[in-house]
Design a protein around this motif. Structure first.
Motif, short mmCIF file in Angstrom:
data_model
loop_
_atom_site.label_atom_id
_atom_site.label_comp_id
_atom_site.label_asym_id
_atom_site.label_seq_id
_atom_site.Cartn_x
_atom_site.Cartn_y
_atom_site.Cartn_z
N ARG A 46 0.83 -1.22 0.00
CA ARG A 46 0.00 0.00 0.00
C ARG A 46 0.86 1.26 0.00
NH1 ARG A 46 -4.58 2.58 -1.37
NH2 ARG A 46 -5.72 3.38 0.38
N VAL A 47 2.03 1.22 0.65
CA VAL A 47 2.84 2.44 0.83
C VAL A 47 4.09 2.47 -0.03
CG1 VAL A 47 2.04 2.61 3.23
CG2 VAL A 47 4.28 1.61 2.78
N TYR A 55 7.08 5.22 -0.21
CA TYR A 55 8.16 4.78 0.68
C TYR A 55 9.49 4.72 -0.07
CZ TYR A 55 10.94 1.76 3.68
OH TYR A 55 11.93 1.24 4.43
N GLY A 56 9.48 4.10 -1.24
CA GLY A 56 10.67 4.12 -2.09
C GLY A 56 11.70 3.04 -1.82
N GLY A 57 11.57 2.26 -0.78
CA GLY A 57 12.55 1.21 -0.50
C GLY A 57 11.99 -0.17 -0.81
N SER A 58 12.84 -1.17 -0.64
CA SER A 58 12.42 -2.55 -0.89
C SER A 58 11.61 -3.08 0.30
CB SER A 58 13.66 -3.43 -1.09
OG SER A 58 14.38 -3.52 0.14
N LEU A 59 10.95 -4.21 0.08
CA LEU A 59 10.22 -4.88 1.17
C LEU A 59 11.20 -5.26 2.28
CD1 LEU A 59 7.73 -6.16 2.48
CD2 LEU A 59 8.09 -8.17 1.02
N ARG A 60 12.38 -5.73 1.93
CA ARG A 60 13.39 -6.10 2.93
C ARG A 60 13.76 -4.89 3.79
NH1 ARG A 60 17.69 -9.15 4.54
NH2 ARG A 60 19.73 -8.17 4.59
N VAL A 108 1.34 11.12 5.21
CA VAL A 108 1.02 11.32 3.79
C VAL A 108 2.31 11.23 2.96
CG1 VAL A 108 0.16 12.98 2.09
CG2 VAL A 108 -1.05 12.66 4.25
N GLU A 109 3.35 11.89 3.40
CA GLU A 109 4.63 11.87 2.68
C GLU A 109 5.18 10.46 2.56
OE1 GLU A 109 7.06 14.59 4.88
OE2 GLU A 109 5.93 16.35 4.19
N ALA A 110 4.98 9.62 3.58
CA ALA A 110 5.51 8.26 3.59
C ALA A 110 4.57 7.26 2.91
CB ALA A 110 5.79 7.83 5.03
N GLY A 111 3.39 7.70 2.50
CA GLY A 111 2.46 6.82 1.81
C GLY A 111 1.48 6.08 2.71
N PHE A 112 1.50 6.35 4.00
CA PHE A 112 0.59 5.68 4.92
C PHE A 112 -0.80 6.31 4.91
CE2 PHE A 112 4.58 4.06 6.37
CZ PHE A 112 4.30 2.82 6.93
N ALA A 113 -0.96 7.46 4.30
CA ALA A 113 -2.25 8.15 4.18
C ALA A 113 -2.25 8.92 2.87
CB ALA A 113 -2.50 9.07 5.36
N ASP A 114 -3.44 9.30 2.43
CA ASP A 114 -3.57 10.02 1.16
C ASP A 114 -3.66 11.53 1.34
OD1 ASP A 114 -3.72 7.58 -0.40
OD2 ASP A 114 -5.73 7.34 0.45
N PHE A 115 -4.32 11.97 2.42
CA PHE A 115 -4.57 13.40 2.62
C PHE A 115 -4.40 13.77 4.09
CE2 PHE A 115 -7.39 11.77 -0.70
CZ PHE A 115 -6.99 12.55 -1.78
N ALA A 116 -3.78 14.92 4.36
CA ALA A 116 -3.71 15.46 5.72
C ALA A 116 -4.78 16.54 5.83
CB ALA A 116 -2.33 16.04 6.00
#
Length: 191
Positions: A154-155, A159-164, A182-190
């Protein structure tokens, strides 16, 4: 106390603490346990059949039972897969399994001063022989790997990194404000 005039008023009175039928809103506040999950699932199921408008979840929870939280997660994802829009608004906090529940929703809103926290689950020490405890620990670790992968999927774009790397990062808790979530992808809107 006056008698409710409609079925909606009666249902709202019955579930006053957890459901607002006219606004299609469910409140999930406090610890997530079997009781709160059962109430949520009953109310959510009722709303999915009641109209075609989005369902709104007001979420404020420090987390709780992984099994109860995953029952809620599965209920929401089944509805969204069936075309139901489910919006979630985080007030205060969505931590641990509550953060996972947030990821199930089609639109994720977080108040700017709310806290969103994700971490890898902890394996409880059980009773029984060492072999039984080892079996339970192995099962729980597989379950936590699956949960990490669901959240990561979902994120991952933000997030930009690998699953590992995500698994390594979440060995310790990731705590975020609403804006950071929001910046990390855990939410869509603040909000």
């Amino acid at each position: 106390m006056r008698k409710p005039k409609t079925d909606n008023e009666a249902l709202t009175a019955l579930h006053e603490h957890a459901l607002n039928v006219p606004k299609r809103t469910i409140y999930l506040f406090g610890d997530i346990d079997d009781e709160s999950a059962a109430t949520f699932i009953k109310n959510f199921t009722y709303l999915t059949g009641a109209a075609d408008e989005p369902i709104v979840i007001e979420l404020m929870s420090p987390g709780g039972s992984v099994d109860a939280g995953m029952a809620i997660y599965d209920t929401i994802t089944a509805a969204t897969a069936g075309g139901v829009d489910v919006f979630c608004k985080v007030r205060g906090e969505a931590s641990s399994i509550a953060c996972v529940i947030l990821q199930a929703c089609s639109k994720r809103f977080v108040f700017k001063n709310a806290t969103v926290m994700h971490h890898r689950g902890t394996v409880p020490t059980g009773e029984g022989s060492p072999e039984e405890q080892s079996t339970v620990a192995a099962y729980n670790n597989r379950q936590f790997d699956d949960i990490d992968e669901m959240v990561y999927n979902r994120v991952r774009y933000a997030y930009g990194g690998s699953l590992r790397k995500f698994r390594l990062d979440t060995t310790k808790a990731i705590c975020m404000t609403g804006t950071e979530a929001v910046e990390a992808g855990f939410a869509d809107f603040a909000l």
